[in-house]
Structure formats: structure tokens, C-alpha cells
Design a protein around this motif. Structure first.
Motif, PDB file in Angstrom:
ATOM      1  N   ALA A  36       0.842  -1.197   0.000  1.00 26.57           N
ATOM      2  CA  ALA A  36       0.000   0.000   0.000  1.00 26.57           C
ATOM      3  C   ALA A  36       0.876   1.246   0.000  1.00 26.57           C
ATOM      4  N   GLU A  37       0.350   2.291  -0.600  1.00 26.92           N
ATOM      5  CA  GLU A  37       0.993   3.611  -0.585  1.00 26.92           C
ATOM      6  C   GLU A  37      -0.122   4.630  -0.412  1.00 26.92           C
ATOM      7  N   GLY A  38      -0.434   4.926   0.825  1.00 28.08           N
ATOM      8  CA  GLY A  38      -1.581   5.783   1.090  1.00 28.08           C
ATOM      9  C   GLY A  38      -2.862   5.034   0.758  1.00 28.08           C
ATOM     10  N   THR A  39      -3.689   5.615  -0.096  1.00 26.53           N
ATOM     11  CA  THR A  39      -4.948   4.973  -0.484  1.00 26.53           C
ATOM     12  C   THR A  39      -4.812   4.179  -1.778  1.00 26.53           C
ATOM     13  N   ARG A  40      -3.608   4.099  -2.314  1.00 21.91           N
ATOM     14  CA  ARG A  40      -3.365   3.372  -3.563  1.00 21.91           C
ATOM     15  C   ARG A  40      -2.417   2.217  -3.310  1.00 21.91           C
ATOM     16  N   VAL A  41      -2.218   1.403  -4.331  1.00 24.08           N
ATOM     17  CA  VAL A  41      -1.193   0.371  -4.260  1.00 24.08           C
ATOM     18  C   VAL A  41       0.049   0.879  -4.974  1.00 24.08           C
ATOM     19  N   ASP A  65      -9.390  -7.189 -15.062  1.00 25.94           N
ATOM     20  CA  ASP A  65     -10.046  -5.895 -14.938  1.00 25.94           C
ATOM     21  C   ASP A  65      -9.097  -4.751 -15.262  1.00 25.94           C
ATOM     22  N   VAL A  66      -7.829  -4.883 -14.920  1.00 23.50           N
ATOM     23  CA  VAL A  66      -6.838  -3.860 -15.293  1.00 23.50           C
ATOM     24  C   VAL A  66      -6.759  -3.753 -16.817  1.00 23.50           C
ATOM     25  N   VAL A  67      -6.705  -4.883 -17.490  1.00 22.61           N
ATOM     26  CA  VAL A  67      -6.653  -4.882 -18.958  1.00 22.61           C
ATOM     27  C   VAL A  67      -7.939  -4.295 -19.527  1.00 22.61           C
ATOM     28  N   ARG A  68      -9.080  -4.670 -18.949  1.00 22.12           N
ATOM     29  CA  ARG A  68     -10.366  -4.147 -19.423  1.00 22.12           C
ATOM     30  C   ARG A  68     -10.423  -2.626 -19.306  1.00 22.12           C
ATOM     31  N   ARG A  69      -9.979  -2.105 -18.169  1.00 19.36           N
ATOM     32  CA  ARG A  69      -9.991  -0.659 -17.974  1.00 19.36           C
ATOM     33  C   ARG A  69      -9.059   0.054 -18.959  1.00 19.36           C
ATOM     34  N   LEU A  70      -7.903  -0.514 -19.189  1.00 15.59           N
ATOM     35  CA  LEU A  70      -6.970   0.065 -20.148  1.00 15.59           C
ATOM     36  C   LEU A  70      -7.572   0.082 -21.544  1.00 15.59           C
ATOM     37  N   ARG A  71      -8.217  -1.000 -21.928  1.00 16.38           N
ATOM     38  CA  ARG A  71      -8.851  -1.055 -23.248  1.00 16.38           C
ATOM     39  C   ARG A  71      -9.966  -0.026 -23.373  1.00 16.38           C
ATOM     40  N   LEU A  72     -10.739   0.191 -22.304  1.00 19.24           N
ATOM     41  CA  LEU A  72     -11.788   1.216 -22.348  1.00 19.24           C
ATOM     42  C   LEU A  72     -11.194   2.586 -22.639  1.00 19.24           C
ATOM     43  N   PHE A  73     -10.110   2.909 -21.964  1.00 18.10           N
ATOM     44  CA  PHE A  73      -9.456   4.193 -22.197  1.00 18.10           C
ATOM     45  C   PHE A  73      -8.969   4.310 -23.631  1.00 18.10           C
ATOM     46  N   LEU A  74      -8.400   3.238 -24.159  1.00 21.26           N
ATOM     47  CA  LEU A  74      -7.795   3.291 -25.482  1.00 21.26           C
ATOM     48  C   LEU A  74      -8.812   3.215 -26.615  1.00 21.26           C
ATOM     49  N   THR A  90      -7.526  17.298 -21.988  1.00 26.44           N
ATOM     50  CA  THR A  90      -7.603  15.896 -21.589  1.00 26.44           C
ATOM     51  C   THR A  90      -6.310  15.481 -20.893  1.00 26.44           C
ATOM     52  N   SER A  91      -6.446  14.484 -20.042  1.00 29.05           N
ATOM     53  CA  SER A  91      -5.328  13.983 -19.268  1.00 29.05           C
ATOM     54  C   SER A  91      -5.272  12.471 -19.400  1.00 29.05           C
ATOM     55  N   LEU A  92      -4.080  11.940 -19.445  1.00 28.05           N
ATOM     56  CA  LEU A  92      -3.907  10.490 -19.487  1.00 28.05           C
ATOM     57  C   LEU A  92      -3.695   9.920 -18.089  1.00 28.05           C
ATOM     58  N   GLN A  93      -4.017  10.693 -17.047  1.00 26.88           N
ATOM     59  CA  GLN A  93      -3.834  10.243 -15.674  1.00 26.88           C
ATOM     60  C   GLN A  93      -4.567   8.933 -15.415  1.00 26.88           C
ATOM     61  N   GLY A  94      -5.685   8.716 -16.074  1.00 24.65           N
ATOM     62  CA  GLY A  94      -6.440   7.483 -15.898  1.00 24.65           C
ATOM     63  C   GLY A  94      -5.712   6.251 -16.392  1.00 24.65           C
ATOM     64  N   TRP A  96      -2.555   5.656 -15.630  1.00 29.92           N
ATOM     65  CA  TRP A  96      -1.480   5.413 -14.679  1.00 29.92           C
ATOM     66  C   TRP A  96      -1.631   4.007 -14.130  1.00 29.92           C
ATOM     67  N   ASP A  97      -0.588   3.193 -14.217  1.00 32.66           N
ATOM     68  CA  ASP A  97      -0.684   1.782 -13.844  1.00 32.66           C
ATOM     69  C   ASP A  97      -1.144   1.574 -12.403  1.00 32.66           C
ATOM     70  N   GLN A  98      -0.646   2.357 -11.478  1.00 33.07           N
ATOM     71  CA  GLN A  98      -1.037   2.193 -10.082  1.00 33.07           C
ATOM     72  C   GLN A  98      -2.496   2.579  -9.870  1.00 33.07           C
ATOM     73  N   GLY A  99      -2.958   3.561 -10.607  1.00 29.14           N
ATOM     74  CA  GLY A  99      -4.369   3.927 -10.528  1.00 29.14           C
ATOM     75  C   GLY A  99      -5.282   2.841 -11.071  1.00 29.14           C
ATOM     76  N   LEU A 100      -4.886   2.244 -12.192  1.00 32.24           N
ATOM     77  CA  LEU A 100      -5.681   1.160 -12.776  1.00 32.24           C
ATOM     78  C   LEU A 100      -5.778  -0.028 -11.809  1.00 32.24           C
ATOM     79  N   PHE A 101      -4.658  -0.411 -11.199  1.00 31.64           N
ATOM     80  CA  PHE A 101      -4.670  -1.522 -10.248  1.00 31.64           C
ATOM     81  C   PHE A 101      -5.486  -1.184  -9.012  1.00 31.64           C
TER      82      PHE A 101
END
Length: 105
Positions: A36-41, A65-74, A90-94, A96-101
Motif C-alpha cells: 500500500a501507498e496511502g490509499t493506492r497500491v 479488470d486492469v486490462v479491461r480498464r486500459l482497453r476502455l481508455f484506449l 484531456t489527461s492520461l492520468q487514468g 497510470w498503472d497504479q491507478g488502474l490496479f
């Protein structure tokens, strides 16, 4: 997944063998280890235990689910991109690998 995988960022320095810790309780009961790193992994270190353990369906679900979320963004274009509140750009912050996980977990 039949193989166990230990993934480390290139800026990680391993000073001792991590496997005794990963193979001892309580971590020996975990199929996925992410610090854990704060509220994220933090994906600086990630251990996925393979070998057909009962909890692997949960790990496979998180990874899928990580792959699914990445595909939705792309694939969905601008509707899935985040926008900066001040500039409206627009921002590509979504992506971010740690955010997706973190979101998948």
C-alpha cells in the motif's frame, strides 16, 4: 497462472532474498502481494503466486479488470479521458498503472 512472478521496478534495490518473507505467514496465504501507498497500491514490487491456488481466480479477475480498464481508455476515445479542471485539456492520468490496479482492487 502456474508460475509465480515477482516483478520489481528498475529503481528497486533488493538487499536480501524476498522469498522467505513471501513464503512465510501471513503472506504465504496471499495470491497477490502489492504494498500500500496511502490509499493506492504501489507497483514498485508485485508478487503473483501461481500454482493453481484457490484464490487465483480472484487474482486473474483483478488482472483482467486492469486490462479491461486500459482497453476502455484506449478504445472509447475522449469520453473516457479525464479532463483538467482548470484548462479543460484531456489527461492520461487514468492510464497510470497504479491507478488502474487500485481501481480494479
Amino acid at each position: 497462472l502456474r508460475a509465480s512472478v515477482l516483478a520489481l521496478d528498475t529503481d528497486m534495490l533488493v538487499l536480501a532474498d524476498p522469498y522467505p518473507l513471501l513464503r512465510a505467514p501471513p503472506l504465504s496465504r496471499c495470491s497477490l502481494v502489492l504494498p500500500a501507498e496511502g490509499t493506492r497500491v504501489n507497483l514498485g514490487i508485485m508478487y503473483v503466486r501461481g500454482g493453481g491456488r484457490a484464490g487465483m481466480s480472484g487474482v486473474a479477475s483483478v488482472l483482467w479488470d486492469v486490462v479491461r480498464r486500459l482497453r476502455l481508455f484506449l478504445e472509447q476515445g475522449d469520453e473516457w479521458l479525464l479532463r483538467d479542471a482548470r484548462s479543460g485539456r484531456t489527461s492520461l492520468q487514468g492510464l497510470w498503472d497504479q491507478g488502474l490496479f487500485t481501481d480494479a482492487i
